[in-house]
Enzyme design. Sequence first.
Site, PDB file in Angstrom:
ATOM      1  N   PRO A  80       0.998  -1.224  -0.252  1.00  0.00           N
ATOM      2  CA  PRO A  80      -0.253  -0.168  -0.096  1.00  0.00           C
ATOM      3  C   PRO A  80       0.906   1.018  -0.285  1.00  0.00           C
ATOM      4  O   PRO A  80       2.261   1.455   0.665  1.00  0.00           O
ATOM      5  CB  PRO A  80      -1.137  -0.176   1.318  1.00  0.00           C
ATOM      6  CG  PRO A  80      -0.338  -1.228   2.184  1.00  0.00           C
ATOM      7  CD  PRO A  80       0.187  -2.305   1.597  1.00  0.00           C
ATOM      8  N   GLY A  91       3.588   3.978   5.119  1.00  0.00           N
ATOM      9  CA  GLY A  91       5.385   3.224   6.010  1.00  0.00           C
ATOM     10  C   GLY A  91       5.764   2.345   5.421  1.00  0.00           C
ATOM     11  O   GLY A  91       7.146   1.824   6.894  1.00  0.00           O
ATOM     12  N   GLY A 120       7.247   0.930   2.754  1.00  0.00           N
ATOM     13  CA  GLY A 120       8.712   1.531   1.838  1.00  0.00           C
ATOM     14  C   GLY A 120       8.226   1.164   0.573  1.00  0.00           C
ATOM     15  O   GLY A 120       8.567   0.439  -0.585  1.00  0.00           O
ATOM     16  N   ASP A 157      15.113   2.289   4.193  1.00  0.00           N
ATOM     17  CA  ASP A 157      13.689   1.492   3.761  1.00  0.00           C
ATOM     18  C   ASP A 157      14.190   0.834   2.277  1.00  0.00           C
ATOM     19  O   ASP A 157      14.186  -0.820   2.534  1.00  0.00           O
ATOM     20  CB  ASP A 157      12.771   2.617   3.075  1.00  0.00           C
ATOM     21  CG  ASP A 157      12.549   3.101   3.866  1.00  0.00           C
ATOM     22  OD1 ASP A 157      12.392   3.441   5.542  1.00  0.00           O
ATOM     23  OD2 ASP A 157      11.112   3.834   3.660  1.00  0.00           O
TER      24      ASP A 157
HETATM   25  C1  MEV Z   1      10.793   6.056   6.105  1.00  0.00           C
HETATM   26  O1  MEV Z   1      10.527   4.437   6.506  1.00  0.00           O
HETATM   27  C2  MEV Z   1      12.041   6.169   7.619  1.00  0.00           C
HETATM   28  C3  MEV Z   1      11.969   7.724   7.622  1.00  0.00           C
HETATM   29  O2  MEV Z   1      13.281   7.574   9.374  1.00  0.00           O
HETATM   30  C4  MEV Z   1      12.869   8.804   7.028  1.00  0.00           C
HETATM   31  C5  MEV Z   1      13.732   7.864   6.918  1.00  0.00           C
HETATM   32  O3  MEV Z   1      15.040   7.247   7.142  1.00  0.00           O
HETATM   33  O4  MEV Z   1      14.652   7.881   5.718  1.00  0.00           O
HETATM   34  C6  MEV Z   1      10.543   8.264   9.082  1.00  0.00           C
END
Ligand code: MEV
Length: 312
Positions: free
Chosen positions: A96, A100, A102, A147
């Site tokens: 999705p 969050g 990835g 990610d």
């Molecule tokens: C995003 O999955 C993780 C964050 O820490 C951004 C990043 O580390 O690039 C919010």
Amino acid sequence: MSPRAALRTSAPAKIILGGEHAVVYGVPALVLPLSGLRTEVSLRESNIPKLRILLGDLPNPSEAQMAFVSGACRTITAALGHGLPDATLEVRSSVPIASGLGSSASLCVALSRAFSRLHGTSMAPADIQRLANEAEQAAHGRASGVDTAAIAWGRPLRFVTGQPPEPFALAGPLTLVIAHSGEVGSTQAAVMDVALRRDSEPDLYGGYFAGIREAVDRMVQALQAGDPAALGAAMTDNQRWLQAIGVSTPMLDRLVRVATQAGAHGAKLTGGGWGGCAMALAPEDRAEAIGRAMIDAGAAWAQVTTVGASQP
Ligand code: MEV
């Protein structure tokens, strides 16, 4: 690639156990690949002199979605020393978006694998990580690279920006309940917002990030000891710091609360926040009930997933 034979690659999603946002400022993050959710790419040479892009899951992709995919293709092929090929690229994804998990990094890894194979370049995970990260950075600006690392390596990692990722072993499988808040997250916007607030209050934010570091260190110890209760407690502490830095939402807080009330060892948001997903670490026999409680509390969906034991 023989004429018109499709070249196929794929890449998983990822989930961050701890350390998101703080990882941008040098704090370690713990991240796991989620192989049940995947981006699949097929690349087929054609006689039409251009790269035709089809987003298989999206009959009416937005301009921003098309621009992201074509920008990533351009960055990756240029980094490989080539122009865009004459081919049809089809992308399908069960990850999705803006949640969050990835989705964009998963796409960039699958594309990096496809274009490197197209050009006969065999690439190790570290090279794929670098290539995919270049495409992510070009599209999303400031990013730690956590990610793309987890997705390119396909194994649990302790990740510190700028250092080689450290694979870590899970003492046993983890049962996770992932629930979507129904709110669209924007990692890029959340990362930029945290940067602004940290710039105006560096000491305060330094304290928040130190708290996250301490929670992540406790997670590492709990993982080594195979202690889910301690792991869950550290995750919930991590969530408190994420609230303090302003990346949670009332709905994510609610999902975390009901998950722990329903018997989770611990819970937190995962990824950039400002929407997207919450995750709970669940005793196996409570996982379905925890997922139902999260749905009853307003989650758009919840799914139980097991992340297996692995060797470093
Ligand atoms: C995003 O999955 C993780 C964050 O820490 C951004 C990043 O580390 O690039 C919010």
